[in-house]
Design a protein around this motif. Sequence first.
Motif, PDB file in Angstrom:
ATOM      1  N   VAL A  84       0.843  -1.198   0.000  1.00 21.91           N
ATOM      2  CA  VAL A  84       0.000   0.000   0.000  1.00 21.91           C
ATOM      3  C   VAL A  84       0.880   1.251   0.000  1.00 21.91           C
ATOM      4  O   VAL A  84       0.642   2.193  -0.770  1.00 21.91           O
ATOM      5  CB  VAL A  84      -0.931  -0.002   1.235  1.00 21.91           C
ATOM      6  CG1 VAL A  84      -1.822   1.233   1.225  1.00 21.91           C
ATOM      7  CG2 VAL A  84      -1.785  -1.261   1.273  1.00 21.91           C
ATOM      8  N   ALA A  85       1.902   1.246   0.850  1.00 19.37           N
ATOM      9  CA  ALA A  85       2.797   2.400   0.931  1.00 19.37           C
ATOM     10  C   ALA A  85       3.573   2.595  -0.369  1.00 19.37           C
ATOM     11  O   ALA A  85       3.770   3.726  -0.823  1.00 19.37           O
ATOM     12  CB  ALA A  85       3.772   2.222   2.097  1.00 19.37           C
ATOM     13  N   GLY A  86       4.014   1.501  -0.980  1.00 17.30           N
ATOM     14  CA  GLY A  86       4.736   1.612  -2.246  1.00 17.30           C
ATOM     15  C   GLY A  86       3.876   2.227  -3.332  1.00 17.30           C
ATOM     16  O   GLY A  86       4.330   3.099  -4.092  1.00 17.30           O
ATOM     17  N   LEU A  87       2.619   1.802  -3.408  1.00 14.86           N
ATOM     18  CA  LEU A  87       1.707   2.372  -4.406  1.00 14.86           C
ATOM     19  C   LEU A  87       1.462   3.850  -4.139  1.00 14.86           C
ATOM     20  O   LEU A  87       1.422   4.665  -5.066  1.00 14.86           O
ATOM     21  CB  LEU A  87       0.384   1.614  -4.389  1.00 14.86           C
ATOM     22  CG  LEU A  87       0.385   0.255  -5.073  1.00 14.86           C
ATOM     23  CD1 LEU A  87      -0.916  -0.476  -4.787  1.00 14.86           C
ATOM     24  CD2 LEU A  87       0.599   0.397  -6.575  1.00 14.86           C
ATOM     25  N   ALA A  88       1.263   4.213  -2.872  1.00 10.39           N
ATOM     26  CA  ALA A  88       1.042   5.616  -2.536  1.00 10.39           C
ATOM     27  C   ALA A  88       2.252   6.465  -2.919  1.00 10.39           C
ATOM     28  O   ALA A  88       2.114   7.575  -3.465  1.00 10.39           O
ATOM     29  CB  ALA A  88       0.746   5.751  -1.043  1.00 10.39           C
ATOM     30  N   LEU A  89       3.428   5.937  -2.664  1.00  2.36           N
ATOM     31  CA  LEU A  89       4.644   6.660  -3.021  1.00  2.36           C
ATOM     32  C   LEU A  89       4.759   6.815  -4.535  1.00  2.36           C
ATOM     33  O   LEU A  89       5.103   7.899  -5.044  1.00  2.36           O
ATOM     34  CB  LEU A  89       5.856   5.920  -2.460  1.00  2.36           C
ATOM     35  CG  LEU A  89       7.215   6.553  -2.697  1.00  2.36           C
ATOM     36  CD1 LEU A  89       7.265   7.953  -2.090  1.00  2.36           C
ATOM     37  CD2 LEU A  89       8.304   5.674  -2.089  1.00  2.36           C
ATOM     38  N   HIS A  90       4.477   5.748  -5.267  1.00  2.00           N
ATOM     39  CA  HIS A  90       4.504   5.816  -6.735  1.00  2.00           C
ATOM     40  C   HIS A  90       3.506   6.850  -7.225  1.00  2.00           C
ATOM     41  O   HIS A  90       3.832   7.690  -8.085  1.00  2.00           O
ATOM     42  CB  HIS A  90       4.166   4.441  -7.305  1.00  2.00           C
ATOM     43  CG  HIS A  90       4.314   4.327  -8.788  1.00  2.00           C
ATOM     44  ND1 HIS A  90       3.446   4.932  -9.669  1.00  2.00           N
ATOM     45  CD2 HIS A  90       5.230   3.668  -9.565  1.00  2.00           C
ATOM     46  CE1 HIS A  90       3.806   4.667 -10.909  1.00  2.00           C
ATOM     47  NE2 HIS A  90       4.890   3.896 -10.876  1.00  2.00           N
ATOM     48  N   ASP A  91       2.288   6.842  -6.688  1.00  2.00           N
ATOM     49  CA  ASP A  91       1.264   7.808  -7.086  1.00  2.00           C
ATOM     50  C   ASP A  91       1.751   9.242  -6.877  1.00  2.00           C
ATOM     51  O   ASP A  91       1.566  10.109  -7.735  1.00  2.00           O
ATOM     52  CB  ASP A  91      -0.012   7.610  -6.267  1.00  2.00           C
ATOM     53  CG  ASP A  91      -0.755   6.323  -6.586  1.00  2.00           C
ATOM     54  OD1 ASP A  91      -0.436   5.675  -7.605  1.00  2.00           O
ATOM     55  OD2 ASP A  91      -1.660   5.974  -5.811  1.00  2.00           O
ATOM     56  N   THR A 193      -5.011  -4.071  -4.784  1.00  2.00           N
ATOM     57  CA  THR A 193      -3.706  -3.525  -4.384  1.00  2.00           C
ATOM     58  C   THR A 193      -2.582  -4.339  -5.020  1.00  2.00           C
ATOM     59  O   THR A 193      -1.626  -3.780  -5.568  1.00  2.00           O
ATOM     60  CB  THR A 193      -3.587  -3.546  -2.849  1.00  2.00           C
ATOM     61  OG1 THR A 193      -4.584  -2.691  -2.280  1.00  2.00           O
ATOM     62  CG2 THR A 193      -2.208  -3.082  -2.404  1.00  2.00           C
ATOM     63  N   ARG A 194      -2.680  -5.648  -4.937  1.00  2.00           N
ATOM     64  CA  ARG A 194      -1.678  -6.543  -5.531  1.00  2.00           C
ATOM     65  C   ARG A 194      -1.585  -6.332  -7.033  1.00  2.00           C
ATOM     66  O   ARG A 194      -0.483  -6.240  -7.596  1.00  2.00           O
ATOM     67  CB  ARG A 194      -2.051  -7.989  -5.210  1.00  2.00           C
ATOM     68  CG  ARG A 194      -1.238  -9.067  -5.893  1.00  2.00           C
ATOM     69  CD  ARG A 194      -1.704 -10.426  -5.378  1.00  2.00           C
ATOM     70  NE  ARG A 194      -1.145 -11.511  -6.153  1.00  2.00           N
ATOM     71  CZ  ARG A 194      -1.746 -12.062  -7.208  1.00  2.00           C
ATOM     72  NH1 ARG A 194      -2.936 -11.601  -7.631  1.00  2.00           N
ATOM     73  NH2 ARG A 194      -1.170 -13.066  -7.845  1.00  2.00           N
TER      74      ARG A 194
END
Length: 252
Positions: A84-91, A193-194
């Motif tokens: 979740v954190a990785g996706l938020a950071l990418h966004d 998410t995955r």
Amino acid sequence: MLGEAARAAGYRLIVRDAVGSTMEEARRALDQGEPGRLWIVARSQNAGRGRHGRQWGSPPGNLYASLLLTDPCEPALAPQLGFVAGLALHDAVARLLGPAAAALRLKWPNDLLLGGAKMSGLLLEGESRAGRLNVILGCGVNIASCPSDTPYPATYLKALAPEASVEALLAALSDAWARRFAIWSEPGGFGPTRAAWLERAAFLGETITIRLPEGPLSGRFTGLDPTGRLELETETGRRLIDAGDLFFGQPA
């Protein structure tokens, strides 16, 4: 300042000029009864650290932040918060980069790469107190500078987005986290998410090497299983990896 969506979701912010590490500041806040959904940001750190206790250089101009969450999920699901954190950071970084965001990739388990060079790292720590899980997510993003003495390529955000700032990235990151966490928190939320994480994954389908306690293991990175473990096709069959270091550049 936090983004509008983050504030609406009940997240709060503390900003410090200089600390040992934002992770330790978050732990101290927890000891003092902090109820969570708290972002702690420092302009500089003198004892920043990454995974396995590695030192994280922390000069001014980059983002150093930790997010404290109290009782966010069942302990068995806590590792999924890293995705979740990785996706938020990418966004968030993609929002500031614009078209250049096409070169962003997420490297398992906790790095953001731009053009194959490391721009950011994440640290996830959890503990149980009185039967309740507490999680601290740490994030360091190279905005104004990056280290030059690393065993892997590194880069920084302003190289491609000169107008980028700590304030703009924090607002984007806090909003992105609030959205991604809400999706994940829905029943079956790890499925989307995955899928979203895999769409942004570095080295998917390629031969990689994972450093494990028993030694390095090589194979083809084929995906994530339904619980978030890395799937590796090796010469001796399929392996599921809970944690480890994925080599890129020259393995150290």
